[in-house]
Design an enzyme around this catalytic site. Structure first.
Site, PDB file in Angstrom:
ATOM      1  CG  HIS A 189      -1.950  -1.032   1.253  1.00 58.96           C
ATOM      2  ND1 HIS A 189      -1.692  -2.305   1.695  1.00 58.96           N
ATOM      3  CD2 HIS A 189      -3.255  -1.009   0.876  1.00 58.96           C
ATOM      4  CE1 HIS A 189      -2.803  -3.028   1.603  1.00 58.96           C
ATOM      5  NE2 HIS A 189      -3.757  -2.258   1.110  1.00 58.96           N
ATOM      6  CG  ASP A 259      -4.120  -5.730  -4.307  1.00 64.92           C
ATOM      7  OD1 ASP A 259      -5.206  -5.242  -3.920  1.00 64.92           O
ATOM      8  OD2 ASP A 259      -3.251  -6.154  -3.509  1.00 64.92           O
TER       9      ASP A 259
END
Length: 361
Positions: A189, A259
């Site tokens: 992230h 993702d």
């Protein structure tokens, strides 16, 4: 039927706006991913899902709802589900009867999958991005107790059991993060993790569950991790990983989701910063069937979503990307096949009550 609707987007609030409806009606949009901000209570969530299906019944409604610390809906009757590590611990619990702990853990995993899936289905959700198939090397804080454990055999068996429970409930599933995120420390992230092991080492350990479960997995999500001894690109943008390894070598035939393309590790390809659109095109060209653009409805009134839709539309017209009917078939195969049991009926059903009794304490 759409030729191919690869974009999975988000919405900002508890109900759809006119702009949300316009975006969801676009033929390149194939689904919605929900977040905690989309939750107030069960009645509101159920109404939101009905609103989405009213725009287009074929839209896929998905959520990250694994149990443990990754569970979007936790109040108004939703069961607090255990992290997957609790099932692994149950497997490892000493027992005088050989194999008894493993069987108990498998039964608990099936029960966990059923409770997870039945509660979401009762509110109108179609798919959860679970189970996590990453191995726990005690290195990755972002994976940690989301993993069943370190042994790929145990992970595969418990994931298969969880998936069986999800299948019983009618909820779709997605194994993640191919070929494995557990060995690296960095959080994708925030940064680009790099795993310098060889292809052979990864296939024998982290990627092994994907081969063993290839006939059972409905969908797979690749990791935003670079494995430089295999490819210079992160797995989600790598045709070698997605087509050569996952499809041909491991035999996976289901849907491949990227993702979240808003993550830091998805915004750098070949050493260059890239836009959402460039990242989406790279993922689709590498072999993804669907691409996730998350948390963008709350940025500049959703301008990044509109830009991605417009740019992908132009790429079709200009011949940069061609929609794939096989990808659309894989997307549609993720939709539930039968109506869900309503919440009040679920709460008094024998199967649900039995499943609750089997959850790890």
């Amino acid at each position: 039927m759409n030729l191919h609707a690869p974009l999975v987007i988000d919405v900002a609030g508890h109900s759809l706006t006119t702009t949300d409806r316009q975006r969801l009606a676009h033929p390149l949009v194939g689904g919605v991913i929900l977040f905690g901000r989309n939750w107030q209570d069960r009645a509101q969530l159920t109404a939101l899902c009905r609103q989405i299906k009213a725009v287009r019944p074929d839209l896929l409604i998905a959520v990250d709802h694994e149990g443990g610390r990754v569970q979007r809906f936790r109040t108004d009757g939703f069961t607090h589900l255990p992290p997957m590590a609790a099932l692994g611990e149950l497997w490892m619990r000493p027992d005088r009867r050989e194999g008894a702990s493993a069987l108990t853990a498998m039964n608990a995993a099936t029960a966990t999958g059923y409770v997870l899936g039945a509660e979401l289905r009762a509110c109108g959700v179609d798919l959860s991005f679970a189970p996590v198939l990453d191995l726990d090397y005690s290195e990755s804080s972002v994976i940690g107790d989301r993993s069943f454990g370190r042994d790929p055999r145990m992970v595969s068996v418990l994931a298969q059991s969880l998936m069986h429970g999800l299948q019983q409930s009618g909820l779709g599933h997605c194994g993640k993060h191919f070929p494995g995120h557990g060995f690296v420390q960095a959080d994708s992230h925030l940064a680009i993790p790099v795993d310098r092991r060889s292809l052979g080492a990864i296939l024998s350990e982290d990627a092994a569950p994907y081969g063993w479960l290839s006939a059972s997995l409905q969908a797979v999500m690749p990791a935003h991790v670079i494995y430089p001894r295999v490819d210079a690109r992160p797995a989600g943008f790598s045709a070698r990983w997605l087509q050569e390894v996952l499809r041909r070598r491991l035999g996976f035939t289901g849907a491949i989701f990227s993702d979240d393309l808003s993550m830091a590790a998805a915004r750098q390809i070949d050493g260059h910063a890239v836009s959402f659109t460039t990242a989406a095109l790279a993922a689709l060209q590498a072999g993804c069937d669907l691409v996730l653009l998350c948390n963008q409805s709350v940025v500049e009134a959703g301008a990044p979503i509109d830009e991605a839709i417009d740019a992908l539309s132009r790429s079709v017209l200009e011949g940069q990307w061609q929609p794939d009917p096989a990808s659309e078939e894989r997307r549609l195969a993720l939709l539930p096949l039968s109506p869900a049991l309503p919440w009040d009926s679920l709460m008094i059903s024998a199967r649900y009550m039995q499943a609750l009794s089997l959850l790890p304490s």
